[in-house]
Design an enzyme around this catalytic site. Structure first.
Site, short mmCIF file in Angstrom:
data_model
loop_
_atom_site.label_atom_id
_atom_site.label_comp_id
_atom_site.label_asym_id
_atom_site.label_seq_id
_atom_site.Cartn_x
_atom_site.Cartn_y
_atom_site.Cartn_z
CB CYS A 160 30.17 -6.40 -26.98
SG CYS A 160 28.90 -7.54 -26.39
CG HIS A 288 35.47 -6.99 -24.21
ND1 HIS A 288 34.54 -6.03 -24.53
CD2 HIS A 288 34.82 -8.18 -24.31
CE1 HIS A 288 33.38 -6.60 -24.80
NE2 HIS A 288 33.52 -7.90 -24.68
CG HIS A 322 29.13 -6.34 -21.47
ND1 HIS A 322 29.34 -5.31 -22.36
CD2 HIS A 322 29.47 -7.48 -22.14
CE1 HIS A 322 29.76 -5.79 -23.50
NE2 HIS A 322 29.87 -7.10 -23.40
#
Length: 396
Positions: A160, A288, A322
């Site tokens: 990620c 995040h 996400h």
């Protein structure tokens, strides 16, 4: 480090195509998550799906690269005049002096999944018998071919943090004189490997994700594509700046962050030092904030102990889901929009704040001048990155 100019940037996600669609959604605190209608088998969750990808094949001259992932990349490249900006950059510096540095986590694996579902006597079906697709490098190879760029061509696949770390790669290559400019960014699209893989880790929420909510119960997976052109400040007027970056790999656990946020803090401190700023200088942090239990817990504590209450912070994954390997570039673009518009995005989805969250959290949209901002991207395996951005006048 000497700052770098971001000459152009763009993003496409479940919020829409291009920067204005994202700015409008953020201003209205309107999310793009919807019930899952993508997976090959039923899976009760919410996703951030980009509309129209299936109906947007690549141009005939690029048909060899055609797959859902590259279609989404091409769709994003057509927004905000970005394709024209890439061509102008190639003309300015020469094709061999422009790099393509892109992040992804699964690239075009959706096409590989389809091929295995339709095996022809044990062989890949003829229409998918295109080796350039079935590789993690498919995305970067496609973009370089589409724009006839001949500089370094690199795929970063660090989960990620992938499309955040490409900014660091670009800075190093420019500083070392290997290139004059870079097309950075990334793309990740929905596929069964991702949806069912994260579900097998018990990380997927059956409802829209709620970053930093005390009752959060998992992530919502999205898809996105985004790109930016990074080059030296000289000759680029009034462009936002990359003033620092930080990277760390704590390797604490394959899917769980270090319990004290060691790797995240190392990346954060690295970015601040490289940018030559203090925590009090930071106006906004795009967190995040995935809505997983451990990630949010660690990041909330890190922000609370590091930054003053004047710093605002929020996760925008409640808007987009996400987007995995594309999260770094998507959230960098959102951070740059927040700076441009003087608007702190809401922490969409959270209604009961986690007690670990400090006064820095912006639960609702706020108007605020943002001169310096950070964007956090923390990946599996402890692959952490933090980007620092500033207004153009910071270079003076």
């Amino acid at each position: 480090m000497p700052p770098l100019a971001i000459r152009a940037y763009t993003a496409t996600s479940a919020l829409g195509r291009g920067l204005q669609a994202h700015a409008d959604a953020l201003a209205a605190s309107r999310g793009g998550l919807a019930p899952n209608d993508f997976s090959f088998a039923p899976l009760a969750c919410w996703i951030g799906r980009v509309a129209g990808v299936e109906d947007a094949p690549l141009p005939p001259e690029l048909a060899e690269w055609d797959c859902r992932n590259n279609r989404l990349a091409w769709m994003a490249l057509q927004q905000d005049g970005f394709s024209d900006a890439v061509r102008a950059t190639r003309e300015r510096y020469g094709a061999h002096r422009v790099a393509v540095l892109l992040g992804t986590s699964t690239a075009s694996i959706g096409a590989t999944e389809e091929g295995y579902r339709r095996l022809d006597n044990g062989n890949m079906p003829a229409d998918l018998h295109r080796p350039v697709l079935h590789t993690p490098h498919s995305l970067a190879g496609f973009v370089a071919a589409a724009f006839e760029l001949e500089g370094p061509c690199l795929t970063v696949a660090t989960a990620c943090s992938s499309s955040a770390k490409v900014f660091a790669n670009a800075e190093r290559m420019i500083r070392l004189g290997l290139i004059d400019a870079a097309v950075v960014g990334g793309t990740d699209t929905l596929c069964d490997s991702v949806l069912f893989g994260f579900n097998s880790l018990e990380l997927v929420s059956p409802e829209p994700c709620r970053p930093f909510d005390a009752r959060r119960n998992g992530i919502s997976i999205g898809e996105a594509a985004g790109f930016a052109i990074v080059e030296r400040v000289a000759g680029v007027a009034d462009a936002p700046l990359l003033i620092g970056y930080g990277e760390a790999s704590d390797a604490h656990h394959m899917s769980t962050p270090h319990p004290e946020g060691l790797g995240a803090e190392l990346a954060l401190r690295d970015a601040l030092e490289r940018a030559g700023i203090e925590p009090a200088d930071v106006d906004y942090i795009n967190l995040h904030g995935t809505a997983s239990q451990k990630n949010d817990e660690v990041e909330a504590a890190l922000v609370a102990r590091t930054f003053p209450s004047s710093t605002r912070a929020s996760s925008t994954k409640g808007f987009t889901g996400h987007t995995l390997g594309a999260a770094g570039i998507l959230e960098a673009a959102i951070t740059l929009l927040a700076m441009r518009d003087g608007r702190v995005p809401a922490n969409l989805g959270a209604t009961q704040p986690d007690p670990l969250c400090g006064p820095q959290m912006a639960w609702h949209e706020e108007s605020k001048p943002i001169r310096i901002a950070l964007s956090n991207s923390f990946g599996f395996g402890g692959n952490n990155a933090c980007l620092a951005f500033a207004h153009a006048e910071h270079a003076a």
